[in-house]
Motif scaffolding. Structure first.
Motif, PDB file in Angstrom:
ATOM      1  N   HIS A  15       0.777  -1.241  -0.207  1.00 43.05           N
ATOM      2  CA  HIS A  15      -0.046  -0.004   0.027  1.00 43.05           C
ATOM      3  C   HIS A  15       1.137   1.367  -0.007  1.00 43.05           C
ATOM      4  O   HIS A  15       0.714   1.979  -0.680  1.00 43.05           O
ATOM      5  CB  HIS A  15      -0.929   0.133   0.939  1.00 43.05           C
ATOM      6  N   TYR A  16       2.247   1.101   0.902  1.00 45.01           N
ATOM      7  CA  TYR A  16       3.202   2.426   1.299  1.00 45.01           C
ATOM      8  C   TYR A  16       4.046   2.316  -0.588  1.00 45.01           C
ATOM      9  O   TYR A  16       3.643   3.784  -0.843  1.00 45.01           O
ATOM     10  CB  TYR A  16       3.877   2.152   2.251  1.00 45.01           C
ATOM     11  N   LEU A  17       4.026   1.324  -1.492  1.00 47.38           N
ATOM     12  CA  LEU A  17       4.524   1.468  -2.712  1.00 47.38           C
ATOM     13  C   LEU A  17       3.329   2.340  -3.236  1.00 47.38           C
ATOM     14  O   LEU A  17       4.162   3.263  -4.456  1.00 47.38           O
ATOM     15  CB  LEU A  17       5.117   0.197  -2.920  1.00 47.38           C
ATOM     16  N   MET A  18       1.960   1.467  -3.391  1.00 51.35           N
ATOM     17  CA  MET A  18       1.916   2.468  -4.612  1.00 51.35           C
ATOM     18  C   MET A  18       0.875   3.696  -3.713  1.00 51.35           C
ATOM     19  O   MET A  18       0.628   4.248  -5.173  1.00 51.35           O
ATOM     20  CB  MET A  18      -0.016   1.347  -4.620  1.00 51.35           C
ATOM     21  N   ALA A  19       0.508   4.264  -3.185  1.00 55.59           N
ATOM     22  CA  ALA A  19       0.948   5.904  -2.644  1.00 55.59           C
ATOM     23  C   ALA A  19       1.951   6.350  -3.047  1.00 55.59           C
ATOM     24  O   ALA A  19       1.273   7.557  -3.438  1.00 55.59           O
ATOM     25  CB  ALA A  19       0.488   5.533  -0.836  1.00 55.59           C
ATOM     26  N   ALA A  34      12.051   9.930  -0.366  1.00 53.00           N
ATOM     27  CA  ALA A  34      12.122   8.374  -1.310  1.00 53.00           C
ATOM     28  C   ALA A  34      11.914   7.859  -1.105  1.00 53.00           C
ATOM     29  O   ALA A  34      11.529   7.362   0.081  1.00 53.00           O
ATOM     30  CB  ALA A  34      13.830   8.981  -0.454  1.00 53.00           C
ATOM     31  N   LEU A  35      12.133   6.794  -1.854  1.00 50.34           N
ATOM     32  CA  LEU A  35      11.328   5.430  -1.831  1.00 50.34           C
ATOM     33  C   LEU A  35      11.960   4.385  -0.757  1.00 50.34           C
ATOM     34  O   LEU A  35      13.077   4.982  -0.566  1.00 50.34           O
ATOM     35  CB  LEU A  35      11.018   5.155  -3.223  1.00 50.34           C
ATOM     36  N   LEU A  36      11.178   3.872   0.714  1.00 55.34           N
ATOM     37  CA  LEU A  36      11.690   3.358   1.170  1.00 55.34           C
ATOM     38  C   LEU A  36      12.006   1.644   0.777  1.00 55.34           C
ATOM     39  O   LEU A  36      11.059   1.378  -0.001  1.00 55.34           O
ATOM     40  CB  LEU A  36      11.128   3.699   2.585  1.00 55.34           C
ATOM     41  N   SER A  37      13.224   1.320   1.044  1.00 55.37           N
ATOM     42  CA  SER A  37      12.927  -0.338   0.179  1.00 55.37           C
ATOM     43  C   SER A  37      12.886  -0.826   1.729  1.00 55.37           C
ATOM     44  O   SER A  37      11.498  -0.456   2.603  1.00 55.37           O
ATOM     45  CB  SER A  37      14.763  -1.171   1.091  1.00 55.37           C
ATOM     46  N   LEU A  38      12.230  -2.354   1.249  1.00 63.57           N
ATOM     47  CA  LEU A  38      10.818  -2.894   2.495  1.00 63.57           C
ATOM     48  C   LEU A  38      11.807  -2.943   3.716  1.00 63.57           C
ATOM     49  O   LEU A  38      11.319  -2.692   4.949  1.00 63.57           O
ATOM     50  CB  LEU A  38      11.083  -4.571   1.827  1.00 63.57           C
ATOM     51  N   PRO A  39      13.569  -3.125   3.473  1.00 68.19           N
ATOM     52  CA  PRO A  39      13.711  -3.024   5.726  1.00 68.19           C
ATOM     53  C   PRO A  39      13.733  -1.974   6.009  1.00 68.19           C
ATOM     54  O   PRO A  39      13.693  -1.537   7.223  1.00 68.19           O
ATOM     55  CB  PRO A  39      14.884  -3.456   5.337  1.00 68.19           C
ATOM     56  N   SER A  43      11.815  -0.491   9.130  1.00 69.58           N
ATOM     57  CA  SER A  43      12.399  -0.431  10.747  1.00 69.58           C
ATOM     58  C   SER A  43      12.075   1.121  11.537  1.00 69.58           C
ATOM     59  O   SER A  43      11.703   1.596  12.769  1.00 69.58           O
ATOM     60  CB  SER A  43      13.728   0.126  10.216  1.00 69.58           C
ATOM     61  N   ARG A  44      11.244   1.852  10.004  1.00 67.15           N
ATOM     62  CA  ARG A  44      10.199   2.910  10.871  1.00 67.15           C
ATOM     63  C   ARG A  44       8.677   2.747  10.947  1.00 67.15           C
ATOM     64  O   ARG A  44       8.537   3.811  11.712  1.00 67.15           O
ATOM     65  CB  ARG A  44      10.519   4.077   9.217  1.00 67.15           C
ATOM     66  N   ARG A  45       8.621   1.359  10.650  1.00 66.62           N
ATOM     67  CA  ARG A  45       7.348   1.211  10.807  1.00 66.62           C
ATOM     68  C   ARG A  45       7.635   0.951  12.127  1.00 66.62           C
ATOM     69  O   ARG A  45       6.587   1.290  13.408  1.00 66.62           O
ATOM     70  CB  ARG A  45       6.895   0.195   9.948  1.00 66.62           C
ATOM     71  N   ILE A  46       8.389  -0.302  13.008  1.00 66.64           N
ATOM     72  CA  ILE A  46       8.343   0.221  13.549  1.00 66.64           C
ATOM     73  C   ILE A  46       8.629   1.122  14.961  1.00 66.64           C
ATOM     74  O   ILE A  46       8.954   0.986  16.647  1.00 66.64           O
ATOM     75  CB  ILE A  46      10.188  -1.605  14.197  1.00 66.64           C
ATOM     76  N   MET A  47       9.565   2.162  14.432  1.00 67.88           N
ATOM     77  CA  MET A  47      10.019   3.626  14.991  1.00 67.88           C
ATOM     78  C   MET A  47       8.634   4.296  15.815  1.00 67.88           C
ATOM     79  O   MET A  47       8.332   4.271  16.545  1.00 67.88           O
ATOM     80  CB  MET A  47      10.985   4.327  14.481  1.00 67.88           C
ATOM     81  N   ARG A  48       7.172   3.998  14.425  1.00 64.99           N
ATOM     82  CA  ARG A  48       6.118   4.445  14.535  1.00 64.99           C
ATOM     83  C   ARG A  48       5.900   3.880  15.044  1.00 64.99           C
ATOM     84  O   ARG A  48       4.921   4.022  16.816  1.00 64.99           O
ATOM     85  CB  ARG A  48       5.904   4.952  13.497  1.00 64.99           C
ATOM     86  N   GLN A  49       5.609   2.664  15.436  1.00 62.51           N
ATOM     87  CA  GLN A  49       4.846   1.475  16.519  1.00 62.51           C
ATOM     88  C   GLN A  49       5.676   2.606  17.756  1.00 62.51           C
ATOM     89  O   GLN A  49       4.346   1.754  19.185  1.00 62.51           O
ATOM     90  CB  GLN A  49       4.771  -0.045  16.297  1.00 62.51           C
ATOM     91  N   ASP A  50       6.269   1.980  17.784  1.00 65.22           N
ATOM     92  CA  ASP A  50       7.061   2.096  19.662  1.00 65.22           C
ATOM     93  C   ASP A  50       6.646   3.368  19.769  1.00 65.22           C
ATOM     94  O   ASP A  50       6.654   3.982  21.526  1.00 65.22           O
ATOM     95  CB  ASP A  50       8.503   2.235  19.882  1.00 65.22           C
ATOM     96  N   LEU A  51       6.634   4.741  19.182  1.00 61.12           N
ATOM     97  CA  LEU A  51       6.340   5.803  19.907  1.00 61.12           C
ATOM     98  C   LEU A  51       4.999   5.864  19.929  1.00 61.12           C
ATOM     99  O   LEU A  51       3.909   6.420  20.609  1.00 61.12           O
ATOM    100  CB  LEU A  51       6.776   7.002  18.785  1.00 61.12           C
ATOM    101  N   ALA A  52       3.878   5.108  19.294  1.00 60.27           N
ATOM    102  CA  ALA A  52       2.324   5.258  19.313  1.00 60.27           C
ATOM    103  C   ALA A  52       2.052   4.472  20.991  1.00 60.27           C
ATOM    104  O   ALA A  52       1.295   4.429  21.990  1.00 60.27           O
ATOM    105  CB  ALA A  52       1.886   4.198  18.441  1.00 60.27           C
TER     106      ALA A  52
END
Length: 177
Positions: A15-19, A34-39, A43-52
């Protein structure tokens, strides 16, 4: 802790890729970072989850909300399924002159690579376009209070398969769903 299946997490990245592809196509003020690779995304998704999680437990530093907002924007987290995000995106796209990919399946299909279109087949491409274009209808429920419920029913019935090139190795063959 109950974790979502890997396919749900990969679908989130897709979904991120398509957006990202759609925003890059429209350009201007909608141009993504810039387009993020899957890793990198993970990594950023985990950071976001930890912040939430920190914010929920009230153990967050004062700047946590800004960091959470920045990561949410960078990851385009929830972009497709958030009526507020879709509405803001469409307003910005219209101010820029719009684009056929915002409503025409053939134009939206151009966001897919040739290998993705081959992997999906004609029916799969139609399904993917129908799903993402239906997401763009999330901006319309203001006129009909039941519209949002019907749109989410349509989306749940049409979740796209995993098709993005970034999720498939070149030697792997995946049958279209």
């Amino acid at each position: 802790m109950n974790r979502p299946p890997v396919s749900d997490m990969l679908l989130e990245y897709q979904h991120y890729l398509m957006a990202h592809r759609l925003r890059a196509l429209l350009g201007g003020r909608l141009t993504p970072t810039a387009l993020l690779s899957l890793p990198e995304y993970a990594s950023r998704r985990i950071m976001r989850q930890d912040l939430a999680r920190q914010m929920i437990t009230r153990a967050s530093p004062p700047e946590a909300m800004k960091s959470l907002d920045r990561l949410t924007d960078e990851l385009m987290f929830g972009f497709w399924l958030n009526p507020g995000e879709v509405t803001a995106f469409l307003r910005a796209a219209i101010r820029q002159g719009s684009h056929p990919a915002l409503g025409e399946p053939q134009a939206f299909a151009q966001l897919l690579s040739s290998t993705e279109r081959a992997r999906l087949g004609e029916g799969g491409v139609e399904r993917v376009c129908r799903y993402y274009l239906t997401c763009l209808h999330l901006a319309s429920p203001g006129a009909d209070p039941h519209a949002l419920e019907h749109i989410f029913e349509r989306l749940e019935a049409a979740v796209p398969p995993l098709f993005a090139d970034e999720l498939h190795s070149p030697s792997e063959t995946v049958p279209a769903n």
